[in-house]
Design a protein around this motif. Structure first.
Motif, PDB file in Angstrom:
ATOM      1  N   ILE A   1       0.835  -1.212   0.000  1.00 26.56           N
ATOM      2  CA  ILE A   1       0.000   0.000   0.000  1.00 26.56           C
ATOM      3  C   ILE A   1       0.865   1.255   0.000  1.00 26.56           C
ATOM      4  N   SER A   2       1.917   1.264   0.819  1.00 27.49           N
ATOM      5  CA  SER A   2       2.794   2.447   0.905  1.00 27.49           C
ATOM      6  C   SER A   2       3.523   2.689  -0.407  1.00 27.49           C
ATOM      7  N   THR A   3       3.873   1.589  -1.115  1.00 25.67           N
ATOM      8  CA  THR A   3       4.542   1.729  -2.416  1.00 25.67           C
ATOM      9  C   THR A   3       3.617   2.374  -3.439  1.00 25.67           C
ATOM     10  N   ARG A   4       2.331   2.012  -3.372  1.00 26.98           N
ATOM     11  CA  ARG A   4       1.348   2.588  -4.289  1.00 26.98           C
ATOM     12  C   ARG A   4       1.198   4.100  -4.078  1.00 26.98           C
ATOM     13  N   LEU A   5       1.407   4.542  -2.841  1.00 32.21           N
ATOM     14  CA  LEU A   5       1.254   5.966  -2.527  1.00 32.21           C
ATOM     15  C   LEU A   5       2.476   6.794  -2.931  1.00 32.21           C
ATOM     16  N   ARG A   6       3.594   6.128  -3.161  1.00 34.48           N
ATOM     17  CA  ARG A   6       4.886   6.811  -3.292  1.00 34.48           C
ATOM     18  C   ARG A   6       4.889   7.916  -4.351  1.00 34.48           C
ATOM     19  N   ARG A   7       4.540   7.580  -5.568  1.00 30.83           N
ATOM     20  CA  ARG A   7       4.636   8.549  -6.666  1.00 30.83           C
ATOM     21  C   ARG A   7       3.702   9.734  -6.446  1.00 30.83           C
ATOM     22  N   ASN A   8       2.507   9.446  -5.942  1.00 31.08           N
ATOM     23  CA  ASN A   8       1.523  10.504  -5.726  1.00 31.08           C
ATOM     24  C   ASN A   8       1.995  11.489  -4.675  1.00 31.08           C
ATOM     25  N   ILE A   9       2.548  10.975  -3.586  1.00 33.85           N
ATOM     26  CA  ILE A   9       3.036  11.849  -2.510  1.00 33.85           C
ATOM     27  C   ILE A   9       4.206  12.704  -2.998  1.00 33.85           C
ATOM     28  N   ARG A  10       5.120  12.089  -3.744  1.00 31.89           N
ATOM     29  CA  ARG A  10       6.300  12.816  -4.226  1.00 31.89           C
ATOM     30  C   ARG A  10       5.894  13.970  -5.146  1.00 31.89           C
ATOM     31  N   ARG A  11       4.963  13.706  -6.044  1.00 28.68           N
ATOM     32  CA  ARG A  11       4.485  14.755  -6.958  1.00 28.68           C
ATOM     33  C   ARG A  11       3.836  15.893  -6.170  1.00 28.68           C
ATOM     34  N   SER A  12       3.109  15.552  -5.120  1.00 29.48           N
ATOM     35  CA  SER A  12       2.449  16.582  -4.307  1.00 29.48           C
ATOM     36  C   SER A  12       3.463  17.508  -3.658  1.00 29.48           C
ATOM     37  N   TRP A  13       4.568  16.948  -3.152  1.00 24.03           N
ATOM     38  CA  TRP A  13       5.577  17.806  -2.518  1.00 24.03           C
ATOM     39  C   TRP A  13       6.345  18.637  -3.538  1.00 24.03           C
ATOM     40  N   GLN A  14       6.489  18.131  -4.758  1.00 22.87           N
ATOM     41  CA  GLN A  14       7.082  18.949  -5.806  1.00 22.87           C
ATOM     42  C   GLN A  14       6.202  20.161  -6.103  1.00 22.87           C
ATOM     43  N   GLU A  15       4.904  19.941  -6.134  1.00 21.75           N
ATOM     44  CA  GLU A  15       3.969  21.049  -6.383  1.00 21.75           C
ATOM     45  C   GLU A  15       4.040  22.079  -5.265  1.00 21.75           C
ATOM     46  N   VAL A  16       4.248  21.622  -4.032  1.00 24.15           N
ATOM     47  CA  VAL A  16       4.411  22.542  -2.897  1.00 24.15           C
ATOM     48  C   VAL A  16       5.610  23.444  -3.141  1.00 24.15           C
ATOM     49  N   ARG A  17       6.742  22.851  -3.563  1.00 27.51           N
ATOM     50  CA  ARG A  17       7.961  23.637  -3.794  1.00 27.51           C
ATOM     51  C   ARG A  17       7.754  24.662  -4.912  1.00 27.51           C
ATOM     52  N   ILE A  18       7.062  24.258  -5.959  1.00 26.92           N
ATOM     53  CA  ILE A  18       6.833  25.168  -7.084  1.00 26.92           C
ATOM     54  C   ILE A  18       5.916  26.319  -6.678  1.00 26.92           C
ATOM     55  N   ASN A  19       4.864  26.016  -5.922  1.00 25.09           N
ATOM     56  CA  ASN A  19       3.974  27.080  -5.446  1.00 25.09           C
ATOM     57  C   ASN A  19       4.684  28.004  -4.465  1.00 25.09           C
ATOM     58  N   GLN A  20       5.595  27.450  -3.687  1.00 25.49           N
ATOM     59  CA  GLN A  20       6.391  28.276  -2.786  1.00 25.49           C
ATOM     60  C   GLN A  20       7.305  29.199  -3.583  1.00 25.49           C
ATOM     61  N   SER A  21       7.850  28.682  -4.675  1.00 24.74           N
ATOM     62  CA  SER A  21       8.684  29.501  -5.557  1.00 24.74           C
ATOM     63  C   SER A  21       7.874  30.647  -6.153  1.00 24.74           C
ATOM     64  N   ARG A  22       6.638  30.366  -6.568  1.00 22.74           N
ATOM     65  CA  ARG A  22       5.770  31.416  -7.105  1.00 22.74           C
ATOM     66  C   ARG A  22       5.522  32.508  -6.074  1.00 22.74           C
ATOM     67  N   MET A  23       5.221  32.090  -4.855  1.00 26.22           N
ATOM     68  CA  MET A  23       4.907  33.059  -3.812  1.00 26.22           C
ATOM     69  C   MET A  23       6.114  33.926  -3.488  1.00 26.22           C
ATOM     70  N   ASN A  24       7.298  33.312  -3.366  1.00 24.75           N
ATOM     71  CA  ASN A  24       8.501  34.082  -3.062  1.00 24.75           C
ATOM     72  C   ASN A  24       8.867  35.027  -4.193  1.00 24.75           C
ATOM     73  N   SER A  25       8.691  34.567  -5.422  1.00 24.22           N
ATOM     74  CA  SER A  25       8.984  35.433  -6.571  1.00 24.22           C
ATOM     75  C   SER A  25       8.080  36.659  -6.569  1.00 24.22           C
ATOM     76  N   HIS A  26       6.790  36.435  -6.299  1.00 22.00           N
ATOM     77  CA  HIS A  26       5.866  37.574  -6.275  1.00 22.00           C
ATOM     78  C   HIS A  26       6.174  38.510  -5.105  1.00 22.00           C
ATOM     79  N   LEU A  27       6.505  37.949  -3.960  1.00 21.82           N
ATOM     80  CA  LEU A  27       6.854  38.791  -2.815  1.00 21.82           C
ATOM     81  C   LEU A  27       8.066  39.659  -3.127  1.00 21.82           C
ATOM     82  N   ASN A  28       9.087  39.057  -3.729  1.00 19.91           N
ATOM     83  CA  ASN A  28      10.285  39.807  -4.089  1.00 19.91           C
ATOM     84  C   ASN A  28       9.940  40.931  -5.065  1.00 19.91           C
ATOM     85  N   GLU A  29       9.126  40.597  -6.075  1.00 16.15           N
ATOM     86  CA  GLU A  29       8.720  41.598  -7.066  1.00 16.15           C
ATOM     87  C   GLU A  29       7.838  42.670  -6.442  1.00 16.15           C
TER      88      GLU A  29
END
Length: 611
Positions: free
Chosen positions: A202-230
């Protein structure tokens, strides 16, 4: 849809197309091993010490349940041996003290290990980014770069400060527990651990989905920081156009994007813990039911003793604890993997402007610049320079004039080798810049821009930036030559006044004067003035003209300017349009031609008369 609505929609979605996309790759263990190479400098100090302390703690934890179940219950209590029981109590007490000391030392050493690794990684990334070419920064916002150096590396902190050692400890603990359980009773061990493969699946089945979700977190964080800087840097523009509400609405959208992505990732990561709890419950039920049956069966008939059952119960409780931590560790590992991918993406980025091995070093430079049929384009769609040929003699002052986008600044960038020509060659003192050591080239060139950058710190530190070993007297002399000394002395602490971020306490003209002093102190052989007098008022300009004569004397100088007072004394003036040289000559000869330069001069005087 009205124009206003179209514009608003464009404003609110403009940032969507300027950020990175989710990296679609399988879990890359080679990349994780690459990340772990940052432990190598500490492989003979903190790392082995932490591992030894971890092993001592683990051995104690595995030993105590065996002593309680098999020795204390099955032997000492069963035989009513109080002497042995007393010694066991003392021994277990000593082991717990040893465990406390080992854990204390482990925590101390892994924290030192983690902090050192994070320091090294951040230093490596920042040093690497500093050496990348201008093209790298052309395509990325400052905020997205800050996210890599700050947030992404910070997300690795827990991995290095505790995660790696805990992963090793929990893995070895699980292996140790399973070995002990199978030694004590193979049949009961199989019954209790039968749920482990199901949970692993079960945990193996969740692996790819969880990893993609945390990548999206990093990208959205990058968007927010970029806008704050601008947004923070452009706050004066925002307020001057009364766009606070629109800007806040846009930030709210970016903020919600980060909020939802983090909540989604956290929710998916939280799925693991309930599976562990369910597995623990099922394992406990099996232990009680089947273990009771084996006790009643008796040892002589292939059953187990009560002490063995107690040991099993203790180890079963201990078994699911590291499983749970490993689940959390796996989430942490996924976050670290997402961050490390983004970090190594930058570290793998190579400068477009590359330095050859055994490149020529400019110990001395005359400053003779030659452009030989140079063509350059920033992208494939637009050519910025067309077959430009220039011969600028050492000590000569030339001026580049033309409308915005004509190629003036591009020529200056090629001289400093911030970019390489697409075709042709740029040479200084007969040396092709492709064969020259970058540091030795740029040490001999000073560039003064219209939008000069002032660092946080004192006036003294900002002028000294181009030549850190200069004395205070040399700094003050440079400031006097360019006419900056007068306003500096009027400041509260003179040369030691803190100028704040980007020199906010100074006017645009004062910041420009500091940049002149900085350039003069560096004592370059080639100096480039890119609209450097545009921010100087008329009164200051009179002082600047005198300063420029001293600044440019004996140096090869390239002046990009519209003001006639700055360029009329140039030895030669080149008129550019659409990346081509239309005319060249001195001020008088170009006026006599009555060509493009004459039109530029005429239009400037017309504008002055209109004022």
């Amino acid at each position: 849809m009205s124009n206003a609505k179209v514009e608003k929609k464009s404003y609110l979605t403009r940032f969507h197309y300027t950020v990175e996309q989710v990296i679609e790759k399988p879990f890359n263990w080679k990349q994780m091993l690459r990340l772990l190479t940052y432990l190598k400098p500490y492989s003979k100090s903190y790392l082995p010490a932490a591992i030894i302390a971890m092993l001592v703690s683990m051995i104690v934890r595995l030993t105590v349940p065996v002593l309680i179940g098999k020795v204390a219950i099955d032997i000492a209590i069963f035989n009513k041996d109080t002497s042995l029981l007393t010694w066991l109590v003392v021994l277990i007490g000593v082991l717990y003290v040893l465990n406390y000391v080992a854990n204390t030392l482990r925590i101390r050493w892994v924290n030192k290990l983690g902090q050192n690794v994070i320091y090294d990684l951040r230093h490596h990334l920042f040093s690497h980014v500093q050496r990348l070419s201008h093209r790298f920064f052309d395509n990325r916002s400052a905020g997205s770069i800050l996210v890599r150096i700050l947030n992404d590396i910070n997300s690795l902190q827990e991995l290095f400060t505790s995660g790696i050692i805990n992963l090793l400890m929990d893995t070895l603990t699980l292996v140790g527990i399973m070995v002990i359980l199978f030694v004590l009773s193979p049949q009961l061990a199989i019954a209790v651990l039968i749920v482990v493969p199901i949970m692993f699946y079960i945990s193996t089945r969740l692996r790819r989905n969880i990893r993609r979700s945390w990548q999206e977190v990093r990208i959205n964080q990058s968007r927010m920081n970029s806008h704050l800087n601008e947004g923070i840097q452009g706050m004066r523009i925002t307020q001057s156009f009364s766009q606070e509400n629109e800007n806040a609405e846009f930030f709210d959208g970016v903020n919600k994007g980060y909020f939802h992505s983090f909540r989604n990732a956290a929710k998916k990561s939280a799925y693991f813990r309930p599976f562990v709890d369910i597995s623990d419950a099922v394992g406990t039920i099996i232990l009680i039911a089947f273990g009771s049956y084996l006790i009643l069966k008796g040892e002589e008939n292939g059953g187990i003793a009560i002490g063995t059952f107690v040991t099993f119960a203790t180890f079963t409780g201990m078994f699911w604890e590291p499983i749970s931590r490993l689940g959390q560790m796996y989430t942490q590992l996924l976050m670290a993997m997402a961050s490390s991918e983004r970090i190594f993406e930058f570290l793998d980025e190579q400068p477009n402007v590359k330095e050859k091995k055994n490149a020529h070093r400019f110990d001395e430079m005359e400053g003779h610049i030659v452009f030989d049929k140079v063509q350059f384009s920033y992208d494939n769609d637009r050519i910025a320079l067309h077959d430009i040929s220039l011969n600028i003699k050492a000590g000569e002052t030339i001026a580049l004039v033309g409308h915005t986008g004509s190629g003036k600044s591009t020529i200056a960038n090629l001289i400093s080798r911030f970019y390489d020509p697409t075709k042709g060659s740029v040479k200084i003192d007969g040396k092709n810049l492709l064969d020259v050591e970058l540091a030795s080239l740029r040490e001999k060139i000073s560039v003064v821009l219209q939008d000069t950058f002032i660092f946080s710190g004192t006036i003294m530190e900002n002028i000294r930036f181009g030549r850190p070993n200069a004395s205070d007297d040399e700094v003050m002399e440079a400031a006097k030559v360019v006419g900056a000394d007068d306003f500096i002395k009027r400041l509260s602490n003179g040369y030691f006044t803190e100028v704040e971020e980007r020199g906010n306490i100074l006017s645009a003209g004062e910041r420009q004067l500091l940049s002149f002093a900085r350039a003069l102190l560096a004592n370059p052989r080639i100096i480039i003035l890119d609209e450097a007098t545009a921010s100087i008022d008329t009164e200051s300009e009179i002082k600047i003209q005198k300063a420029l004569k001293r600044l440019l004397k004996g140096r090869t100088s390239i002046i990009i300017a519209h003001r006639l007072s700055t360029i009329r004394e140039a030895d030669k003036i080149f008129v550019l349009e659409n990346g081509k040289i239309l005319e060249s000559g001195n001020h008088r000869s170009l006026l006599d031609k009555k060509g493009k330069y004459y039109e530029l001069v005429k239009s400037q005087f017309t504008m002055l008369d209109a004022k």
